[in-house]
Scaffold this motif. Structure first.
Motif, PDB file in Angstrom:
ATOM      1  N   THR A  55      51.159 -24.168  13.607  1.00 24.32           N
ATOM      2  CA  THR A  55      52.374 -24.095  12.787  1.00 24.32           C
ATOM      3  C   THR A  55      52.160 -24.773  11.440  1.00 24.32           C
ATOM      4  OG1 THR A  55      53.806 -24.045  14.730  1.00 24.32           O
ATOM      5  CG2 THR A  55      54.811 -24.749  12.659  1.00 24.32           C
ATOM      6  N   ASN A  56      51.524 -25.937  11.446  1.00 22.70           N
ATOM      7  CA  ASN A  56      51.256 -26.641  10.195  1.00 22.70           C
ATOM      8  C   ASN A  56      50.329 -25.832   9.297  1.00 22.70           C
ATOM      9  OD1 ASN A  56      52.880 -28.819  10.893  1.00 22.70           O
ATOM     10  ND2 ASN A  56      51.201 -29.987  11.789  1.00 22.70           N
ATOM     11  N   GLN A  57      49.348 -25.179   9.914  1.00 23.11           N
ATOM     12  CA  GLN A  57      48.441 -24.349   9.124  1.00 23.11           C
ATOM     13  C   GLN A  57      49.185 -23.179   8.482  1.00 23.11           C
ATOM     14  OE1 GLN A  57      45.171 -24.662   8.180  1.00 23.11           O
ATOM     15  NE2 GLN A  57      45.749 -22.897   6.924  1.00 23.11           N
ATOM     16  N   ARG A  58      50.101 -22.568   9.237  1.00 19.80           N
ATOM     17  CA  ARG A  58      50.875 -21.456   8.674  1.00 19.80           C
ATOM     18  C   ARG A  58      51.789 -21.941   7.557  1.00 19.80           C
ATOM     19  NH1 ARG A  58      50.793 -19.669  14.252  1.00 19.80           N
ATOM     20  NH2 ARG A  58      52.816 -20.631  14.691  1.00 19.80           N
ATOM     21  N   ARG A  59      52.319 -23.140   7.689  1.00 14.30           N
ATOM     22  CA  ARG A  59      53.135 -23.695   6.597  1.00 14.30           C
ATOM     23  C   ARG A  59      52.272 -23.939   5.355  1.00 14.30           C
ATOM     24  NH1 ARG A  59      58.135 -24.689   8.276  1.00 14.30           N
ATOM     25  NH2 ARG A  59      58.516 -25.232  10.468  1.00 14.30           N
ATOM     26  N   ARG A  60      51.049 -24.427   5.559  1.00 12.12           N
ATOM     27  CA  ARG A  60      50.157 -24.643   4.423  1.00 12.12           C
ATOM     28  C   ARG A  60      49.792 -23.322   3.751  1.00 12.12           C
ATOM     29  NH1 ARG A  60      48.074 -28.764   7.877  1.00 12.12           N
ATOM     30  NH2 ARG A  60      46.510 -27.336   8.735  1.00 12.12           N
ATOM     31  N   ASN A  69      54.704  -9.387  13.473  1.00 14.42           N
ATOM     32  CA  ASN A  69      53.710 -10.305  14.026  1.00 14.42           C
ATOM     33  C   ASN A  69      54.080 -10.713  15.442  1.00 14.42           C
ATOM     34  OD1 ASN A  69      51.857 -11.086  11.627  1.00 14.42           O
ATOM     35  ND2 ASN A  69      53.905 -11.282  10.771  1.00 14.42           N
ATOM     36  N   PRO A  70      53.082 -10.909  16.298  1.00 13.39           N
ATOM     37  CA  PRO A  70      53.380 -11.425  17.640  1.00 13.39           C
ATOM     38  C   PRO A  70      53.927 -12.836  17.553  1.00 13.39           C
ATOM     39  CG  PRO A  70      51.007 -11.417  17.238  1.00 13.39           C
ATOM     40  CD  PRO A  70      51.638 -10.694  16.089  1.00 13.39           C
ATOM     41  N   PRO A  71      54.669 -13.279  18.561  1.00 11.62           N
ATOM     42  CA  PRO A  71      55.316 -14.598  18.494  1.00 11.62           C
ATOM     43  C   PRO A  71      54.384 -15.738  18.095  1.00 11.62           C
ATOM     44  CG  PRO A  71      56.095 -13.406  20.408  1.00 11.62           C
ATOM     45  CD  PRO A  71      54.996 -12.576  19.817  1.00 11.62           C
ATOM     46  N   GLU A  72      53.163 -15.721  18.623  1.00  4.35           N
ATOM     47  CA  GLU A  72      52.262 -16.843  18.349  1.00  4.35           C
ATOM     48  C   GLU A  72      51.707 -16.828  16.922  1.00  4.35           C
ATOM     49  OE1 GLU A  72      49.832 -13.451  20.038  1.00  4.35           O
ATOM     50  OE2 GLU A  72      51.752 -14.429  20.463  1.00  4.35           O
ATOM     51  N   SER A  73      51.904 -15.724  16.202  1.00  2.68           N
ATOM     52  CA  SER A  73      51.355 -15.624  14.847  1.00  2.68           C
ATOM     53  C   SER A  73      52.419 -15.529  13.767  1.00  2.68           C
ATOM     54  CB  SER A  73      50.432 -14.393  14.749  1.00  2.68           C
ATOM     55  OG  SER A  73      49.358 -14.506  15.650  1.00  2.68           O
ATOM     56  N   ARG A  74      53.686 -15.574  14.141  1.00  4.84           N
ATOM     57  CA  ARG A  74      54.744 -15.440  13.139  1.00  4.84           C
ATOM     58  C   ARG A  74      54.734 -16.630  12.183  1.00  4.84           C
ATOM     59  NH1 ARG A  74      58.975 -13.783  17.742  1.00  4.84           N
ATOM     60  NH2 ARG A  74      58.494 -11.550  17.830  1.00  4.84           N
ATOM     61  N   PRO A  75      54.697 -16.375  10.882  1.00  2.11           N
ATOM     62  CA  PRO A  75      54.772 -17.497   9.933  1.00  2.11           C
ATOM     63  C   PRO A  75      56.138 -18.157   9.997  1.00  2.11           C
ATOM     64  CG  PRO A  75      54.869 -15.395   8.766  1.00  2.11           C
ATOM     65  CD  PRO A  75      54.556 -15.073  10.194  1.00  2.11           C
ATOM     66  N   PRO A  76      56.189 -19.472   9.928  1.00  2.95           N
ATOM     67  CA  PRO A  76      57.484 -20.167  10.007  1.00  2.95           C
ATOM     68  C   PRO A  76      58.306 -19.949   8.751  1.00  2.95           C
ATOM     69  CG  PRO A  76      55.741 -21.720   9.517  1.00  2.95           C
ATOM     70  CD  PRO A  76      55.069 -20.412   9.779  1.00  2.95           C
ATOM     71  N   ARG A  77      59.609 -19.986   8.914  1.00  2.00           N
ATOM     72  CA  ARG A  77      60.498 -19.915   7.758  1.00  2.00           C
ATOM     73  C   ARG A  77      60.335 -21.185   6.916  1.00  2.00           C
ATOM     74  NH1 ARG A  77      65.050 -16.227   8.470  1.00  2.00           N
ATOM     75  NH2 ARG A  77      65.949 -17.206   6.622  1.00  2.00           N
ATOM     76  N   PRO A  78      60.573 -21.083   5.595  1.00  2.00           N
ATOM     77  CA  PRO A  78      60.439 -22.280   4.757  1.00  2.00           C
ATOM     78  C   PRO A  78      61.422 -23.393   5.116  1.00  2.00           C
ATOM     79  CG  PRO A  78      60.462 -20.290   3.419  1.00  2.00           C
ATOM     80  CD  PRO A  78      60.827 -19.871   4.802  1.00  2.00           C
ATOM     81  N   ALA A  79      62.616 -23.025   5.616  1.00  2.00           N
ATOM     82  CA  ALA A  79      63.614 -24.023   6.042  1.00  2.00           C
ATOM     83  C   ALA A  79      63.980 -24.991   4.919  1.00  2.00           C
ATOM     84  CB  ALA A  79      63.128 -24.795   7.270  1.00  2.00           C
ATOM     85  N   ARG A  80      64.166 -24.448   3.704  1.00  2.00           N
ATOM     86  CA  ARG A  80      64.474 -25.325   2.574  1.00  2.00           C
ATOM     87  C   ARG A  80      65.825 -26.004   2.719  1.00  2.00           C
ATOM     88  NH1 ARG A  80      62.520 -20.656   0.141  1.00  2.00           N
ATOM     89  NH2 ARG A  80      60.339 -20.833  -0.409  1.00  2.00           N
TER      90      ARG A  80
END
Length: 234
Positions: free
Chosen positions: A20-25, A130-141
């Motif tokens: 998850t952290n990698q996808r956020r980066r 994307n499959p669940p395990e690969s979905r990029p997280p929302r920015p959640a600003r």
């Protein structure tokens, strides 16, 4: 030989958090690249943004369905002011802080409704494609505003009450809230901002009212219990 189940169970969670952290980066890198390339006053292509962010075009498309959607999200990112620039969580009235935060976040979205819809389209495409395990997280600003507001109430609210308040405030800020008000119920921009600000104020006041009511209820129950014991002893 015993197996350390706690260590074994902790590994998947740690690995999931790392992904998850990698996808956020990766999302951060795409946004930074888009902003840097837009500084010259032109709209970059998706390959240019992906190259600057040092990711493949396929990876970039997992996060955004088009370069226009990416640029809209990047411009919104740059426009969001820090919460401390217009209020002081922990010092100002928390209900008023919530009102200002909701109106500020939502006004930025409604200032560019085409961008608002484009960004939401990208979020939905990323979820569906994307499959669940690969979905990029929302920015959640919105949580940049919500979390400090709720944290400032740690002495007044229980952890459970703060979590519920954070959930409620998150529903009142952001793309989904504005799409519901504008596209579903047909509110004008002024009505949408007024409604979201009023609702944010209301949920904070309700949370504080419930917190102040709890000691009175405990005192009343205790008095009733003491009265019952006295009565049974006569």
């Amino acid at each position: 030989m015993k197996t350390n189940t706690s260590s074994r169970n902790a590994c998947p969670a740690s690995a999931g958090e790392g992904r998850t952290n990698q996808r956020r980066r990766t999302r951060r890198a795409l946004i930074d690249a888009a902003l840097a390339l837009c500084e010259g006053g032109r709209r970059p292509s998706f390959p240019e943004v992906a190259e600057r962010a040092m990711v493949s075009r396929a990876t970039a498309y997992r996060y955004y369905s088009s370069v226009e959607d990416l640029i809209s999200d990047a411009m919104f990112e740059r426009a969001v002011p820090p919460l401390e620039s217009f209020c002081r969580p922990g010092h100002d009235d928390p209900a008023e802080v919530a009102t200002r935060a909701a109106r500020t976040m939502n006004k930025l979205l409604l200032d560019d409704e085409v961008g608002l819809h484009a960004v939401e389209r990208s979020f939905m495409s990323a979820w569906l494609d994307n499959p669940p395990e690969s979905r990029p997280p929302r920015p959640a600003r919105r949580m940049q505003y919500v979390d400090p507001i709720v944290e400032a109430l740690k002495n007044e609210l229980t952890p459970a009450a703060r979590r519920r308040l954070a959930h409620a405030l998150a529903m009142l800020m952001g793309t989904e809230a504005m799409l519901s008000l504008r596209d579903v119920v047909g509110a004008s921009i002024d009505e949408a901002l007024a409604a979201s600000g009023w609702a944010a104020q209301a949920v904070v006041r309700q949370a504080l009212a419930e917190a102040s009511e709890r000691p009175r209820k405990r005192k009343a129950r205790s008095a009733k219990s003491d009265g019952s014991r006295l009565g049974s002893g006569q």
